[in-house]
Enzyme design. Sequence first.
Site, PDB file in Angstrom:
ATOM      1  CE  LYS A 165      -3.871  -2.172  -0.089  1.00 12.40           C
ATOM      2  NZ  LYS A 165      -4.753  -1.802  -1.095  1.00 12.40           N
ATOM      3  CG  ASP A 194      -4.001  -0.418  -4.102  1.00 13.94           C
ATOM      4  OD1 ASP A 194      -4.378   0.566  -4.558  1.00 13.94           O
ATOM      5  OD2 ASP A 194      -4.949  -1.519  -3.926  1.00 13.94           O
ATOM      6  CD  GLU A 220      -4.612  -2.296  -7.369  1.00 13.86           C
ATOM      7  OE1 GLU A 220      -3.623  -3.140  -7.638  1.00 13.86           O
ATOM      8  OE2 GLU A 220      -5.568  -2.653  -6.498  1.00 13.86           O
ATOM      9  CD  GLU A 246      -9.692  -1.709  -5.972  1.00 14.45           C
ATOM     10  OE1 GLU A 246      -8.553  -2.045  -6.096  1.00 14.45           O
ATOM     11  OE2 GLU A 246     -10.167  -1.932  -4.904  1.00 14.45           O
ATOM     12  CG  ASP A 269     -14.314  -7.264  -6.813  1.00 14.61           C
ATOM     13  OD1 ASP A 269     -15.198  -8.149  -6.710  1.00 14.61           O
ATOM     14  OD2 ASP A 269     -13.612  -6.977  -5.848  1.00 14.61           O
ATOM     15  CG  HIS A 296     -10.039  -5.776  -6.599  1.00 14.45           C
ATOM     16  ND1 HIS A 296     -11.272  -6.108  -5.758  1.00 14.45           N
ATOM     17  CD2 HIS A 296      -9.125  -5.177  -5.895  1.00 14.45           C
ATOM     18  CE1 HIS A 296     -11.109  -5.543  -4.603  1.00 14.45           C
ATOM     19  NE2 HIS A 296      -9.717  -4.913  -4.682  1.00 14.45           N
ATOM     20  CD  GLU A 333      -6.179  -7.774  -4.792  1.00 20.22           C
ATOM     21  OE1 GLU A 333      -7.218  -7.326  -5.518  1.00 20.22           O
ATOM     22  OE2 GLU A 333      -5.397  -7.003  -4.047  1.00 20.22           O
TER      23      GLU A 333
HETATM   24 CA    CA Z   1      -6.909  -2.319  -4.900  1.00 13.30          CA
END
Ligand code: CA
Length: 385
Positions: A165, A194, A220, A246, A269, A296, A333
């Site tokens: 992150k 991300d 991301e 996503e 997603d 995702h 992912e």
């Molecule tokens: Ca993400």
Amino acid sequence: MKIENIETFLIERPIEESFGWGMGWTDRRQALISKITTDDGIFGWGEGGALPSAHIINEYFSTFLIGQDPRNINKQWHTMFHSLHNGYATGGIGGDAISNIDIALWDIAGKASGKSISEMLGGAVRDKVAVYATGLYYRKDEFPTKLIDEALSYVEAGYKGMKTKVGGLSVPEDVKRVSAIREAIGDDLYLMIDANKAYNAYTAIDLGNRLADQNIHWFEEPVMATDVDAYLQVKAGQPIPVAGGEVFRNRFENRDLLINRALDIVQPDVMLAGGITEFRNTAAMANAMGIQVNPHLWGSPVMISATLSLASTFPPCPYSVEPRPYEQEPVVEFDQTPNPIRNELASFIFEQEGGFVDVPQGPGLGVEIDESVLKSFCIHHTTVK
Ligand code: CA
């Protein structure tokens, strides 16, 4: 075959150690699971959304879905979609509700025909699906020991890539954090970042340039999900490939970013994007534009199975003599954060080996939910007949 009743289970479990990302922290995991039962006794599982989506399913979709043939998935999908369209509600929680039901319908159709989801989609083009580890969230007192230990645990487990992150600390602090992970795992593994939409374009560009020498494979959700111009700015202003998408609920929401080439990688997603039916449409659109589809995935075994099944069927982007994950082949992912729902809800858990997971074999999703666990995790249950 007719749909006889629809149940929704909102399930929730606390986790021992909270973790954070660019937009917040959590101390629990939650999922909305649906169970659709037919007059033949066959039932299917779906996933997507939270309590507001349960209300759409129970109080609205059920009024026209009960009595319908669940195997006619296209008809039911379009009926759901157009029932929300005039109210401008096909996005957000409306899209989650459509996704949830769509996944359950595919599960029923698979169980009724004895086929897996990938077989129903025309067959897998690969036996195993490449996955990367999602973890390396922010934790209390993590830097550097806990953070580096976690990164090395993914190397040890055989992953070829991992994602961390950014956006939760200042840009210099995040640069230090990401660089420490890169130094620990070496240059041969893929590392992605991300921001979960935490930046404006200017700050995203600043971060991307400061990480230019860290060999980051994608950046991301650098900016607001729907801001095509900001995505184009970030793509032009810094060297890392840009990923996103996503949160989009259907092919129409994905369209503007795709046709403007605002993304290098799109990440639908399945429990938000309109289920298996609509994910496939979005993936085909992206493939036609040469945009990589890397799904995702952050949920229960229901959506893990649906996602792996879908990803087994996408063509490479583009075809090559030996398509490789992270280059032409999709990479899915694989959430490694604490989640009792992922680990305990079904009779088995999907395991990776060497950075790959086997394609689910069905019938349907091939996921047996342990209903006693489901009930023990449940904080809100509704049955509509
Ligand atoms: Ca993400």
